[in-house]
Design an enzyme around this catalytic site. Structure first.
Site: not given
Ligand code: ATR
Length: 278
Positions: A66, A102
């Protein structure tokens, strides 16, 4: 020609993203396919090159890529840049642009059961998940946020790096446990309590405020010991499924401009996890 989507990570076999995205493509008559790709740490750059060569549309990025993926993209959205991590990439006319869904996914999920207005919030943990959640929560009108972490210095570093010193403060786990009754919302972002360590709790819950909201971003098990204990004490609880579903739904919308059916996505996840309710 079929549109290619996917998720890259290591490990990747456990990912539920292919099921929910492939179902959403079918529901919306999109001729697309979403596949899991096992990409080891040292193969990240090559995999991005491969994606470009194949003309793939969009892909998700999961552990451990990520943060590192950002350097291989052509652009990164402002929120993802602030968060310092990307979990969604879209191919915008040949340019790969990164987003982070997220934090927004978490906030959207929790808003289904509570408002943030003037609430006192505690976040447990100071890693990548906490960072995305803290950033997104700071955009809501909460009263105050406490970040409590096993390594307290990391909580302070996190707050400083997001320039949130006026809204947020750092705490030790013990300090949080002793002052727990002042919090309206408590969020576990650590992996403590996750399978196979289901007997662990990130903090003890002796002084929980009546009717407070307790959230755990873990969804395996569906109800952690932390959530069970909180529920016993009368708290309103939420597991990690809504965050997972909402981050996926936002990614789907970025790729297709279509809002998928969250309830359907949630049903697929629940079936996969063998549970009946959230
Ligand atoms: P993620 O990206 O999933 O958030 P991470 O960046 O590795 O993962 O962060 C993990 C978080 O969980 C950290 O806040 C970590 O605390 P430390 O900063 O002290 O390492 C916390 N954590 C992990 N295992 C823990 C444990 N057994 N007890 C307490 N905290 C733990």
């Amino acid at each position: 020609m079929k549109k290619l989507f996917g998720v890259i990570g290591d490990p990747i076999a456990q990912s539920m993203s292919p099921q929910i995205h492939n179902d959403a493509f079918e529901q919306h008559n999109i001729d697309g396919v979403y596949l899991p790709f096992h990409v080891a740490k040292d193969a990240l750059q090559t995999s991005v090159k491969g994606w470009r060569a194949l003309g793939g549309c969009g892909f998700n990025v999961t552990i451990p890529h990520k943060v590192k993926i950002m350097q291989f993209l052509d652009g990164v959205d402002q929120d993802a840049q602030q968060i310092g991590a990307v979990n969604t990439v879209v191919n915008e006319s040949g340019k790969l642009v990164g987003y982070n869904t997220d934090g927004a996914g978490f906030v959207k999920g929790l808003k289904e059961i509570t408002s943030f207005h003037e609430k006192n919030v505690a976040i447990i943990g100071a890693g990548g998940a906490a960072r995305a959640i803290l950033y997104s929560l700071s955009k809501e009108n909460v009263e105050e946020i406490t970040v409590a972490n096993r390594t307290e210095s990391k909580a302070l570093e996190l707050i400083k790096s997001l320039h949130l010193e006026t809204l947020a403060n750092a705490s030790s786990i013990l300090q949080l446990e002793e002052t727990l009754s002042k919090y309206d919302i408590i969020i576990n972002t650590t992996s403590v309590g996750m399978y196979p360590n289901e007997d662990e709790m990130p903090i003890s819950l002796s002084f929980l405020k009546k009717n407070c909201v307790v959230s755990d971003i873990i969804y395996n098990p569906l109800e952690t010991k932390f959530l069970k204990e909180a529920k016993k004490q009368g708290a309103i609880t939420q597991n990690g499924v809504p965050m997972f579903v909402n981050q996926a739904a936002i990614a789907f919308e970025i790729w297709t401009n279509i809002k998928p059916c969250n309830t359907r996505m949630e049903q697929i996840v629940m079936e996969h996890l063998g549970g009946k309710t959230c």
